[in-house]
Motif scaffolding. Structure first.
Motif, short mmCIF file in Angstrom:
data_model
loop_
_atom_site.label_atom_id
_atom_site.label_comp_id
_atom_site.label_asym_id
_atom_site.label_seq_id
_atom_site.Cartn_x
_atom_site.Cartn_y
_atom_site.Cartn_z
N ARG A 14 1.11 -0.98 -0.05
CA ARG A 14 0.03 -0.06 -0.06
C ARG A 14 0.83 1.24 -0.11
O ARG A 14 0.22 2.27 -0.46
N VAL A 18 -0.38 4.98 -1.05
CA VAL A 18 -0.46 6.01 0.10
C VAL A 18 0.13 7.15 -0.36
O VAL A 18 -0.42 8.47 -0.32
N SER A 21 -1.13 9.23 -3.13
CA SER A 21 -2.47 9.71 -3.24
C SER A 21 -2.19 10.97 -2.17
O SER A 21 -2.98 12.02 -2.34
N TYR A 22 -1.16 10.97 -1.22
CA TYR A 22 -0.97 11.83 -0.46
C TYR A 22 0.03 13.18 -1.27
O TYR A 22 -0.40 14.34 -0.83
N LEU A 144 5.50 2.76 8.00
CA LEU A 144 4.26 3.53 8.69
C LEU A 144 5.10 4.77 9.34
O LEU A 144 4.44 5.81 9.41
N ALA A 148 3.89 8.69 8.93
CA ALA A 148 3.40 9.59 9.93
C ALA A 148 4.63 10.83 9.99
O ALA A 148 4.27 12.02 10.40
N SER A 151 3.41 13.40 7.53
CA SER A 151 2.41 13.90 7.95
C SER A 151 2.72 15.25 9.02
O SER A 151 2.08 16.11 9.07
N ALA A 155 2.15 19.06 8.51
CA ALA A 155 1.43 19.79 9.61
C ALA A 155 2.10 21.10 10.09
O ALA A 155 1.54 21.88 10.29
N LEU A 169 -3.19 20.09 19.19
CA LEU A 169 -2.37 19.42 18.12
C LEU A 169 -1.09 18.78 18.48
O LEU A 169 -0.09 19.66 18.20
N ILE A 171 0.71 16.85 17.17
CA ILE A 171 1.76 16.73 16.20
C ILE A 171 2.68 17.98 16.00
O ILE A 171 3.63 17.78 15.47
N VAL B 18 -6.31 9.11 1.08
CA VAL B 18 -5.32 8.79 1.57
C VAL B 18 -5.78 7.52 2.40
O VAL B 18 -5.16 6.56 2.44
N TYR B 22 -5.24 3.50 2.30
CA TYR B 22 -4.32 3.14 3.71
C TYR B 22 -5.14 2.15 4.19
O TYR B 22 -4.41 1.16 4.63
N ALA B 141 -4.20 20.67 9.79
CA ALA B 141 -3.35 20.08 10.80
C ALA B 141 -3.96 18.90 11.69
O ALA B 141 -3.17 17.94 11.87
N HIS B 142 -5.17 19.01 11.98
CA HIS B 142 -5.88 17.89 12.18
C HIS B 142 -6.16 16.70 11.39
O HIS B 142 -5.67 15.46 11.94
N LEU B 144 -3.77 15.68 9.30
CA LEU B 144 -2.32 15.28 9.13
C LEU B 144 -2.15 14.66 10.48
O LEU B 144 -1.59 13.56 10.44
N GLY B 145 -2.53 15.22 11.52
CA GLY B 145 -2.19 14.49 12.83
C GLY B 145 -2.74 13.28 13.03
O GLY B 145 -2.32 12.27 13.58
N ILE B 147 -3.77 11.14 10.58
CA ILE B 147 -2.90 10.22 9.68
C ILE B 147 -1.81 9.74 10.30
O ILE B 147 -1.47 8.60 10.25
N ALA B 148 -1.05 10.24 11.06
CA ALA B 148 0.18 10.15 11.59
C ALA B 148 -0.10 9.23 12.76
O ALA B 148 0.54 8.31 12.90
N SER B 151 -0.97 5.75 11.50
CA SER B 151 0.38 5.21 10.87
C SER B 151 1.26 4.66 12.41
O SER B 151 1.35 3.48 12.48
N ARG B 152 0.99 5.41 13.54
CA ARG B 152 1.66 5.29 14.76
C ARG B 152 0.98 3.91 15.44
O ARG B 152 1.57 2.98 15.88
N MET B 154 -0.68 1.83 13.93
CA MET B 154 -0.42 0.45 13.06
C MET B 154 0.91 -0.02 13.45
O MET B 154 1.22 -1.30 13.65
N ALA B 155 1.84 0.82 13.28
CA ALA B 155 3.24 0.36 13.60
C ALA B 155 3.55 -0.46 14.89
O ALA B 155 4.13 -1.10 15.10
N ILE B 171 9.03 5.95 16.01
CA ILE B 171 7.42 5.88 16.25
C ILE B 171 7.08 5.03 17.44
O ILE B 171 5.81 5.09 17.71
N LEU B 172 7.63 4.03 17.38
CA LEU B 172 7.41 2.89 18.46
C LEU B 172 7.59 3.25 19.94
O LEU B 172 7.14 2.64 20.71
#
Lengths: 174, 174
Positions: A14, A18, A21-22, A144, A148, A151, A155, A169, A171, B18, B22, B141-142, B144-145, B147-148, B151-152, B154-155, B171-172
């Motif tokens: 994917r 992704v 499209s992003y 992933l 992130a 993103s 942001a 926010l 992020i 997206v 995803y 920004a919300h 994008l936040g 989507i991040a 991602s986190r 799922m990771a 990210i982990l």
């Protein structure tokens, strides 16, 4: 969640979709800025992902499963994307990544890896012995993580525009 | 980067695309797990984004630009998605979000907002006076936040599978 090869591939296949499209056709105001000194823009991240396809994931998988007793991985170059991406457009990098990823997943599938093979190991320059299962899991989490990161970098371009909402926010404060 | 309405819309209109690329068809092992107590799964996040489309962004934009002197925003319900999404499939939520987002961007475009209007204000229950520019920047920004965050989350399902590489997978550890 326990490691599962098919579920790993379902994420890996994917990622180019992704990213297309992003990012495809987006203004450089979003894609070419970073988070400050020594940080990467979405454009830089894309180059880094390409270098990974060319030198890391499948190369290391092949070292692990091959009959060659030399199991040493070459160190990964974390700055190679700057030279590699120079003069290329984001659209070029996006389609290059898509082609490479699809080729690599074809190679991965063609290996018809068994559960037993997922425990085979290679030798990482810093970590020493690592398993194929850990390598493929890392490939997934690495994708992933960079989605992130893309993103977050985008942001942050609006960090000074969101006013008091910055409080909620998270992020923008990472 | 300074606020720009068209560049904001260029992000907002991508989000459903997206999210579809995803998440659509992905195993529930990826989409229905969270990061631990009081955290959200990608499924929960999608419900939250839908509630935002239904009650927040365009509703507040309309309050700001309308002739009605009452400029108070209703508080946003941060738990509404749990009731809202109950019994629905991820695929259902994805297409619902896509429809709502496209409708809302149609409404936003139809307002033909001027730069001057972007400085008009509404009254936020916690922050007090906020501008339309800040509201739309926050909408971006919300997205994008989240989507991040997806991602986190799922990771992290592979946190125990990546072995020593966890050291380089920031990210982990968030």
């Amino acid at each position: 969640m326990k490691f599962d090869l098919e579920k790993s591939i379902s994420i890996l296949e994917r990622t180019p979709v992704v990213l297309n499209s992003y990012l495809k056709g987006l203004s450089e105001d979003w894609t070419n800025h970073n988070e400050g000194e020594n940080t990467w823009s979405p454009f830089d991240i894309l180059g880094h992902l390409i270098v990974g396809e060319k030198t890391d994931w499948i190369t290391r998988t092949q070292i692990i499963v091959s009959d060659n007793p030399d199991k040493n991985f070459k160190p990964f170059n974390m700055a190679a994307q700057f030279e590699y991406s120079k003069g290329k457009s984001l659209e070029h990098l996006l389609s290059e990544f898509e082609v490479l990823r699809n080729e690599n997943l074809k190679k991965l599938r063609a290996m018809k890896l068994t559960d037993k093979q997922m425990s085979l190991t290679g030798f990482h320059p810093e970590f020493g012995e690592v398993s194929l299962k850990e390598l493929v899991s890392t490939w997934v989490a690495h994708d992933l993580g960079h989605i992130a990161q893309i993103s977050r970098v985008m942001a942050k371009q609006y960090k000074s525009e969101v006013g008091p909402w910055i409080k909620y926010l998270g992020i923008l404060n990472k």
